[in-house]
Structures are given as structure tokens and as C-alpha cells.
Design a protein around this motif. Structure first.
Motif, PDB file in Angstrom:
ATOM      1  N   PRO A  29      83.728  44.328  52.260  1.00  0.00           N
ATOM      2  CA  PRO A  29      83.569  43.167  51.383  1.00  0.00           C
ATOM      3  C   PRO A  29      83.407  43.528  49.914  1.00  0.00           C
ATOM      4  O   PRO A  29      83.872  42.797  49.041  1.00  0.00           O
ATOM      5  CB  PRO A  29      82.295  42.498  51.928  1.00  0.00           C
ATOM      6  CG  PRO A  29      82.261  42.875  53.368  1.00  0.00           C
ATOM      7  CD  PRO A  29      82.812  44.267  53.426  1.00  0.00           C
ATOM      8  N   SER A  33      86.368  41.350  48.272  1.00  0.00           N
ATOM      9  CA  SER A  33      86.000  40.153  47.507  1.00  0.00           C
ATOM     10  C   SER A  33      86.382  40.246  46.030  1.00  0.00           C
ATOM     11  O   SER A  33      86.945  39.279  45.485  1.00  0.00           O
ATOM     12  CB  SER A  33      84.496  39.890  47.661  1.00  0.00           C
ATOM     13  OG  SER A  33      84.176  39.565  49.002  1.00  0.00           O
ATOM     14  N   LEU A  53      78.081  39.724  50.701  1.00  0.00           N
ATOM     15  CA  LEU A  53      78.644  39.877  52.051  1.00  0.00           C
ATOM     16  C   LEU A  53      78.561  41.316  52.548  1.00  0.00           C
ATOM     17  O   LEU A  53      78.508  41.546  53.764  1.00  0.00           O
ATOM     18  CB  LEU A  53      80.099  39.396  52.070  1.00  0.00           C
ATOM     19  CG  LEU A  53      80.317  37.902  51.850  1.00  0.00           C
ATOM     20  CD1 LEU A  53      81.804  37.563  51.915  1.00  0.00           C
ATOM     21  CD2 LEU A  53      79.550  37.082  52.869  1.00  0.00           C
ATOM     22  N   ALA A  75      85.355  38.443  54.637  1.00  0.00           N
ATOM     23  CA  ALA A  75      85.134  38.583  53.195  1.00  0.00           C
ATOM     24  C   ALA A  75      86.258  37.932  52.399  1.00  0.00           C
ATOM     25  O   ALA A  75      86.010  37.248  51.397  1.00  0.00           O
ATOM     26  CB  ALA A  75      85.020  40.060  52.826  1.00  0.00           C
ATOM     27  N   GLY A  78      86.118  34.032  53.016  1.00  0.00           N
ATOM     28  CA  GLY A  78      84.848  33.540  52.483  1.00  0.00           C
ATOM     29  C   GLY A  78      84.854  33.507  50.965  1.00  0.00           C
ATOM     30  O   GLY A  78      84.396  32.544  50.337  1.00  0.00           O
ATOM     31  N   THR A  79      85.385  34.557  50.348  1.00  0.00           N
ATOM     32  CA  THR A  79      85.478  34.604  48.888  1.00  0.00           C
ATOM     33  C   THR A  79      86.446  33.551  48.352  1.00  0.00           C
ATOM     34  O   THR A  79      86.153  32.874  47.360  1.00  0.00           O
ATOM     35  CB  THR A  79      85.941  36.003  48.441  1.00  0.00           C
ATOM     36  OG1 THR A  79      85.065  36.989  48.974  1.00  0.00           O
ATOM     37  CG2 THR A  79      85.955  36.103  46.926  1.00  0.00           C
ATOM     38  N   LEU A  93      78.727  32.669  52.519  1.00  0.00           N
ATOM     39  CA  LEU A  93      77.835  33.095  53.592  1.00  0.00           C
ATOM     40  C   LEU A  93      77.952  32.180  54.804  1.00  0.00           C
ATOM     41  O   LEU A  93      77.869  32.629  55.950  1.00  0.00           O
ATOM     42  CB  LEU A  93      76.387  33.106  53.088  1.00  0.00           C
ATOM     43  CG  LEU A  93      76.002  34.258  52.164  1.00  0.00           C
ATOM     44  CD1 LEU A  93      74.606  34.035  51.594  1.00  0.00           C
ATOM     45  CD2 LEU A  93      76.067  35.585  52.895  1.00  0.00           C
ATOM     46  N   ALA A  96      81.791  33.015  56.233  1.00  0.00           N
ATOM     47  CA  ALA A  96      82.275  34.380  56.460  1.00  0.00           C
ATOM     48  C   ALA A  96      82.039  34.852  57.886  1.00  0.00           C
ATOM     49  O   ALA A  96      82.934  35.411  58.525  1.00  0.00           O
ATOM     50  CB  ALA A  96      81.616  35.340  55.469  1.00  0.00           C
TER      51      ALA A  96
END
Length: 262
Positions: A29, A33, A53, A75, A78-79, A93, A96
Motif C-alpha cells: 500500500p 496508493s 493502509l 490499496a 481504496g485509494t 479504511l 480496503a
């Protein structure tokens, strides 16, 4: 559309570099990210989300055939969702971990598909056809890269609400089956790693570890520390014994030379 293509390509390329470069940890991550953040025009959020992460997925490392939650997908998506929604690390969070667990199941399916080529690989190895072996290996890697591209592209194309809805609506039977398969693979992976080391003189250490875990209920960290200390003591004793033997041999050789000189 452009963001979905960029994220999908970034994840596929990072995976390919990870496997082709001898595991340089570019799928962690803390690397993924910032790369996604830079591609989507928000490097600062990418760096912040990556650092957050990385703490979450710090223990998610693939060893042998063990399949942990897929940190690359977790990651990366999520990013991307954090940047698109403007909610920062909070939404990253929240999404992810379930995304990484879902991608873990997809990776298990890809591994099953790749296992179908093992018979062909064995035949090529017996024939000594190195070029075709390389081509087969690259083909397997490209198959997994395609999986990462499709996952990233589809997830970004339909957005985070669709991803959450998809994860929540997967039939429990399918999730249970993939969970069982994912749970068995670590045991198989560690068994394959231990197979070359399994000898009569090493069996006592496995029994010792089993006793520590099953009967004394020690945590993994305590057993790991005890293993390191035990390995150091054994290596030190062997080194001291070896030096003593070498010294004795040297003294004996000098005495023989002195005897001949007389």
C-alpha cells in the motif's frame, strides 16, 4: 472511464513488475496508493492513505502458496474511492479490507486455473524446452495481470456504491467455499516449504513447536522469538565445535611437522 483505465493498468503493471522483478515490494500500500494518487491527480491523499493502509495490511504477506487478502487491490481501489469521494482515509479504511478479501477469492480462482498448466510445464521441463517454459510462465503472469486490470476497471467504472453492494450480495455459499479453499492453501503452501527440510533430525523441532502452540498456548510472536534464540544457540554451538575441531587439527599437524623436522 479514463480513471478506471488508469487504475486498472496501474494495478496490472505493478503486479507484473512485482513478479518479474523478484518481489521488490511494489504492490505494498505504501507504494500502490501514492502511484494511484499521482495518476488521479491527488498525490497527497495517496501518500496519506498508503501510510494508513500499510499499517492495516502490514502482516498480509504471501508465503509459498498461502493467499492473504490482496493488498494490491485493497490499496489501489481504496485509494481511488477515497480520492473520488473526497472522504480521504476514512472511506479507504472502510472499503480496503472487504475489497482485499474479495480479491483474495478471485486470486484463488486464478491459481486454480493456472494449476491446469502444471502437466504441460512438467512435460516441457522433462524435454528441456526452456523457452516454452518461460513463455508459459509469462502467460500465467499476464492472466493474473488481466484479472487485476478487469477488477480495477470494473470497480472504478461503476463506483464504490456498486462495489459495496456487490460484496454484500455475494451468496454465502460461494463465500464459504472460497473461504475454505483460501484456508486450505496456506497449509498446503507451508507443507511445500517444509517438505525439503523434513528430515529425521529436524522432526523434533516441529514437535517442539506443536507443543508450544497446542499445549502451552503461546502466541506466534513468543514462539518466533524462541525459535530465533534456539537457532542462534545451535549455530553458535556448531560454530564453536567446528572451530575447536579445526584448532585441534592444526595443532596435530604442527606436532607432526615438528616430529619430522627432528
Amino acid at each position: 472511464m479514463q480513471a478506471a483505465i488508469l487504475v486498472g493498468l496501474a494495478m496490472a503493471v505493478l503486479w507484473f513488475l512485482e513478479k518479474l522483478g523478484g518481489t521488490p515490494m511494489v504492490i505494498r500500500p505504501i507504494v500502490v496508493s501514492p502511484v494511484i494518487g499521482a495518476l488521479l491527480g491527488d498525490l497527497q491523499t495517496g501518500v496519506m492513505v498508503g501510510a494508513t493502509l500499510e499499517l492495516v495490511f502490514m502482516g498480509a504477506i504471501q508465503i509459498g502458496a498461502a493467499v492473504p487478502p490482496d493488498v494490491l487491490v485493497g490499496a489501489g481501489l481504496g485509494t481511488a474511492f477515497a480520492i473520488q469521494s473526497g472522504q480521504g482515509a476514512d472511506i479507504a479504511l472502510a472499503l480496503a479490507l472487504p475489497i482485499a478479501i474479495l480479491a483474495q477469492s478471485l486470486k484463488v480462482i486464478v491459481f486454480i486455473i493456472r494449476s491446469w498448466f502444471m502437466d504441460l510445464a512438467m512435460k516441457l521441463a522433462e524435454a528441456g524446452d526452456i523457452k516454452k517454459l518461460h513463455a508459459l510462465n509469462i502467460g500465467g503472469l499476464l492472466l493474473q495481470c488481466f484479472m487485476y486490470f478487469v477488477v480495477g476497471f470494473v470497480a472504478l467504472l461503476f463506483g464504490s456504491p456498486a462495489v459495496e453492494a456487490f460484496v454484500n450480495n455475494i451468496p454465502q455459499v460461494i463465500l464459504n467455499g472460497l473461504s475454505v479453499a483460501g484456508g486450505l492453501l496456506p497449509a498446503v503452501g507451508f507443507a511445500l516449504l517444509l517438505l525439503p527440510m523434513m528430515e529425521k533430525r529436524n522432526a523434533i523441532y516441529f514437535v517442539f513447536g506443536f507443543i508450544l502452540i497446542s499445549y502451552l498456548n503461546l502466541p506466534i510472536m513468543a514462539v518466533t522469538i524462541m525459535g530465533v534464540v534456539l537457532a542462534f544457540v545451535i549455530c553458535y554451538e556448531k560454530g564453536a565445535s567446528g572451530n575447536g575441531t579445526a584448532a585441534a587439527a592444526a595443532v596435530s599437524s604442527e606436532e607432526e611437522e615438528d616430529l619430522f623436522d627432528e
